[in-house]
Design a protein around this motif. Sequence first.
Motif, PDB file in Angstrom:
ATOM      1  N   PHE A  33       0.854  -1.192   0.000  1.00  0.00           N
ATOM      2  CA  PHE A  33       0.000   0.000   0.000  1.00  0.00           C
ATOM      3  C   PHE A  33       0.886   1.237   0.000  1.00  0.00           C
ATOM      4  N   ILE A  34       0.447   2.229  -0.775  1.00  0.00           N
ATOM      5  CA  ILE A  34       1.276   3.421  -0.954  1.00  0.00           C
ATOM      6  C   ILE A  34       0.400   4.664  -0.846  1.00  0.00           C
ATOM      7  N   TRP A  35       0.948   5.704  -0.312  1.00  0.00           N
ATOM      8  CA  TRP A  35       0.317   7.019  -0.338  1.00  0.00           C
ATOM      9  C   TRP A  35       1.105   7.923  -1.264  1.00  0.00           C
ATOM     10  N   TYR A  36       0.360   8.656  -2.123  1.00  0.00           N
ATOM     11  CA  TYR A  36       0.951   9.606  -3.039  1.00  0.00           C
ATOM     12  C   TYR A  36       0.343  10.988  -2.811  1.00  0.00           C
ATOM     13  N   LYS A  37       1.134  12.008  -3.107  1.00  0.00           N
ATOM     14  CA  LYS A  37       0.692  13.403  -3.041  1.00  0.00           C
ATOM     15  C   LYS A  37       0.788  13.982  -4.441  1.00  0.00           C
ATOM     16  N   GLN A  38      -0.289  14.618  -4.892  1.00  0.00           N
ATOM     17  CA  GLN A  38      -0.244  15.235  -6.217  1.00  0.00           C
ATOM     18  C   GLN A  38      -0.555  16.719  -6.104  1.00  0.00           C
ATOM     19  N   ALA A  78       1.355  15.252  10.581  1.00  0.00           N
ATOM     20  CA  ALA A  78       1.506  16.054  11.796  1.00  0.00           C
ATOM     21  C   ALA A  78       1.833  17.508  11.447  1.00  0.00           C
ATOM     22  N   ALA A  79       1.266  18.428  12.255  1.00  0.00           N
ATOM     23  CA  ALA A  79       1.565  19.859  12.111  1.00  0.00           C
ATOM     24  C   ALA A  79       1.455  20.290  10.653  1.00  0.00           C
ATOM     25  N   THR A  80       0.256  20.175  10.106  1.00  0.00           N
ATOM     26  CA  THR A  80       0.020  20.425   8.686  1.00  0.00           C
ATOM     27  C   THR A  80       0.466  21.831   8.282  1.00  0.00           C
ATOM     28  N   GLN A  81       1.122  21.902   7.130  1.00  0.00           N
ATOM     29  CA  GLN A  81       1.662  23.169   6.615  1.00  0.00           C
ATOM     30  C   GLN A  81       0.994  23.524   5.290  1.00  0.00           C
ATOM     31  N   PRO A  82       1.034  24.799   4.893  1.00  0.00           N
ATOM     32  CA  PRO A  82       0.424  25.185   3.603  1.00  0.00           C
ATOM     33  C   PRO A  82       0.950  24.371   2.429  1.00  0.00           C
ATOM     34  N   GLY A  83       2.204  23.992   2.488  1.00  0.00           N
ATOM     35  CA  GLY A  83       2.784  23.188   1.403  1.00  0.00           C
ATOM     36  C   GLY A  83       2.237  21.782   1.328  1.00  0.00           C
ATOM     37  N   ASP A  84       1.455  21.374   2.321  1.00  0.00           N
ATOM     38  CA  ASP A  84       0.831  20.055   2.291  1.00  0.00           C
ATOM     39  C   ASP A  84      -0.451  20.054   1.464  1.00  0.00           C
ATOM     40  N   SER A  85      -0.928  21.231   1.075  1.00  0.00           N
ATOM     41  CA  SER A  85      -2.140  21.322   0.256  1.00  0.00           C
ATOM     42  C   SER A  85      -1.910  20.610  -1.071  1.00  0.00           C
ATOM     43  N   ALA A  86      -2.748  19.626  -1.344  1.00  0.00           N
ATOM     44  CA  ALA A  86      -2.588  18.800  -2.544  1.00  0.00           C
ATOM     45  C   ALA A  86      -3.724  17.780  -2.557  1.00  0.00           C
ATOM     46  N   VAL A  87      -3.726  16.940  -3.590  1.00  0.00           N
ATOM     47  CA  VAL A  87      -4.619  15.784  -3.622  1.00  0.00           C
ATOM     48  C   VAL A  87      -3.808  14.566  -3.203  1.00  0.00           C
ATOM     49  N   TYR A  88      -4.347  13.795  -2.279  1.00  0.00           N
ATOM     50  CA  TYR A  88      -3.663  12.621  -1.752  1.00  0.00           C
ATOM     51  C   TYR A  88      -4.381  11.361  -2.230  1.00  0.00           C
ATOM     52  N   PHE A  89      -3.579  10.422  -2.716  1.00  0.00           N
ATOM     53  CA  PHE A  89      -4.110   9.156  -3.202  1.00  0.00           C
ATOM     54  C   PHE A  89      -3.542   8.007  -2.382  1.00  0.00           C
ATOM     55  N   GLN A 111      -6.965  20.828   1.931  1.00  0.00           N
ATOM     56  CA  GLN A 111      -6.827  22.289   1.896  1.00  0.00           C
ATOM     57  C   GLN A 111      -6.350  22.743   3.269  1.00  0.00           C
ATOM     58  N   VAL A 112      -5.237  23.434   3.301  1.00  0.00           N
ATOM     59  CA  VAL A 112      -4.688  23.928   4.565  1.00  0.00           C
ATOM     60  C   VAL A 112      -5.037  25.401   4.698  1.00  0.00           C
ATOM     61  N   ILE A 113      -5.706  25.723   5.772  1.00  0.00           N
ATOM     62  CA  ILE A 113      -6.145  27.093   6.018  1.00  0.00           C
ATOM     63  C   ILE A 113      -5.076  27.802   6.842  1.00  0.00           C
ATOM     64  N   PRO A 114      -4.517  28.898   6.299  1.00  0.00           N
ATOM     65  CA  PRO A 114      -3.421  29.576   7.007  1.00  0.00           C
ATOM     66  C   PRO A 114      -3.910  30.231   8.300  1.00  0.00           C
TER      67      PRO A 114
END
Lengths: 114, 116
Positions: A33-38, A78-89, A111-114
């Motif tokens: 199993f794999i997680w991807y960020k797009q 953990a500690a979500t950052q704006p750069g984490d905004s993406a689609v995750y599969f 969606q990461v809300i600043p």
Amino acid sequence: GESVGLHLPTLSVQEGDNSIINCAYSNSASDYFIWYKQESGKGPQFIIDIRSNMDKRQGQRVTVLLNKTVKHLSLQIAATQPGDSAVYFCAEGPNSGGYQKVTFGIGTKLQVIP
Amino acid sequence: DTAVSQTPKYLVTQMGNDKSIKCEQNLGHDTMYWYKQDSKKFLKIMFSYNNKELIINETVPNRFSPKSPDKAHLNLHINSLELGDSAVYFCASSQSYGRSYNSPLHFGNGTRLTVT
């Protein structure tokens, strides 16, 4: 094979909070199993993987949990950052004739809300 | 840079035309893939090659023909393009490690195909 009629699930998280993205997989024979960020305009990027002989694996700020009993996979950021905004599969990879055939879930938009 | 690179990045063409998308990887992987991503972001595998041999061929119209001249290249040729072919096509690669060990796929940045 088309996702006609389905909407991309969206998760909105405040910056600094933890995010949990869930995924249900269908094939009980899946062993990888794999997680991807797009990100927008880019291809899927590998985040973390886990094999079926494990139920938890940690990376840098990310943790993947695998529950084979209910065929459920989750990604914790953990500690979500704006750069984490993406689609995750999430993706599952049963062997197909000895070679892996990676099948993707429908994706979750974070969606990461600043 | 080590990467999976595909060209062109954008492709706009008319119905009925024939077009090709090229993919190259310099990661030393032995397996390459084509995936199609629709407007809802759904990713579906189309083909996979291992050392130039076709190993996965999903239910894809035979207007789509992959070609792998060597294990570092996998091209996709599409004949008689239709409106429904509009999508983003991703090339990917991975290492098979002797057929029994899964490893992550590395993706290119996609080719956005628009058929008018």
